[in-house]
Design a protein around this motif. Structure first.
Motif, PDB file in Angstrom:
ATOM      1  N   GLU A   1       0.885  -0.720   0.055  1.00  0.00           N
ATOM      2  CA  GLU A   1       0.195  -0.088  -0.286  1.00  0.00           C
ATOM      3  C   GLU A   1       1.217   0.815  -0.073  1.00  0.00           C
ATOM      4  N   LEU A   2       1.826   1.278   0.858  1.00  0.00           N
ATOM      5  CA  LEU A   2       2.587   2.630   0.918  1.00  0.00           C
ATOM      6  C   LEU A   2       3.470   2.746  -0.495  1.00  0.00           C
ATOM      7  N   ALA A   3       4.223   1.424  -1.040  1.00  0.00           N
ATOM      8  CA  ALA A   3       4.765   1.383  -2.611  1.00  0.00           C
ATOM      9  C   ALA A   3       3.784   2.473  -3.724  1.00  0.00           C
ATOM     10  N   LEU A   4       2.450   1.914  -3.763  1.00  0.00           N
ATOM     11  CA  LEU A   4       1.100   2.051  -4.255  1.00  0.00           C
ATOM     12  C   LEU A   4       1.324   3.825  -4.365  1.00  0.00           C
ATOM     13  N   ARG A   5       0.839   3.952  -3.044  1.00  0.00           N
ATOM     14  CA  ARG A   5       0.758   5.869  -2.545  1.00  0.00           C
ATOM     15  C   ARG A   5       2.176   6.672  -3.277  1.00  0.00           C
ATOM     16  N   LYS A   6       2.875   5.624  -2.481  1.00  0.00           N
ATOM     17  CA  LYS A   6       4.765   6.783  -3.119  1.00  0.00           C
ATOM     18  C   LYS A   6       4.541   6.718  -4.164  1.00  0.00           C
ATOM     19  N   LYS A   7       3.976   5.512  -5.017  1.00  0.00           N
ATOM     20  CA  LYS A   7       4.121   5.958  -6.851  1.00  0.00           C
ATOM     21  C   LYS A   7       3.050   6.837  -7.280  1.00  0.00           C
ATOM     22  N   GLU A   8       1.903   6.745  -6.960  1.00  0.00           N
ATOM     23  CA  GLU A   8       0.700   7.819  -7.450  1.00  0.00           C
ATOM     24  C   GLU A   8       0.990   9.142  -6.510  1.00  0.00           C
ATOM     25  N   GLU A   9       1.726   9.842  -5.629  1.00  0.00           N
ATOM     26  CA  GLU A   9       2.544  10.863  -5.645  1.00  0.00           C
ATOM     27  C   GLU A   9       3.124  11.479  -6.820  1.00  0.00           C
ATOM     28  N   PRO A  10       3.123  13.111  -6.997  1.00  0.00           N
ATOM     29  CA  PRO A  10       3.831  13.370  -7.931  1.00  0.00           C
ATOM     30  C   PRO A  10       5.208  13.403  -7.786  1.00  0.00           C
ATOM     31  N   GLU A  11       6.588  13.932  -8.737  1.00  0.00           N
ATOM     32  CA  GLU A  11       7.374  13.616  -8.142  1.00  0.00           C
ATOM     33  C   GLU A  11       8.155  15.136  -7.355  1.00  0.00           C
ATOM     34  N   GLN A  12       8.487  15.537  -6.367  1.00  0.00           N
ATOM     35  CA  GLN A  12       8.991  16.402  -6.167  1.00  0.00           C
ATOM     36  C   GLN A  12      10.514  16.897  -6.663  1.00  0.00           C
ATOM     37  N   LYS A  13      11.079  17.645  -6.775  1.00  0.00           N
ATOM     38  CA  LYS A  13      12.421  18.285  -7.299  1.00  0.00           C
ATOM     39  C   LYS A  13      12.929  19.155  -6.453  1.00  0.00           C
ATOM     40  N   ALA A  14      14.496  18.805  -6.203  1.00  0.00           N
ATOM     41  CA  ALA A  14      14.784  18.942  -4.788  1.00  0.00           C
ATOM     42  C   ALA A  14      15.526  20.561  -5.811  1.00  0.00           C
ATOM     43  N   VAL A  15      15.176  21.740  -4.618  1.00  0.00           N
ATOM     44  CA  VAL A  15      15.678  23.269  -5.173  1.00  0.00           C
ATOM     45  C   VAL A  15      16.457  23.339  -4.330  1.00  0.00           C
TER      46      VAL A  15
END
Length: 59
Positions: free
Chosen positions: A42-56
């Motif tokens: 479940e955690l892996a699925l949620r992580k996969k669905e989150e938009p990727e954040q870029k490092a700033v």
């Protein structure tokens, strides 16, 4: 029933009880592992669905 037969029966009973306890403990561990695996999936699925954040860079 002779004394020897009583001892043999007692030993078989003890071995059976120990084996039953072992199977019960393994079943509990298996159940816990399946629950943890479901949580991880479940955690892996949620992580996969989150938009990727870029490092700033800050500063």
């Amino acid at each position: 029933m002779t004394t020897e037969e009583k001892y043999v029966a007692a030993v078989y009973l003890v071995v059976f009880i120990v084996l039953l306890a072992y199977v019960f403990i393994i079943a509990l561990k298996l159940q816990r592992l399946e629950r943890e695996l479901a949580e991880l999936a479940e955690l892996a699925l949620r992580k996969k669905e989150e938009p990727e954040q870029k490092a700033v860079a800050v500063g």
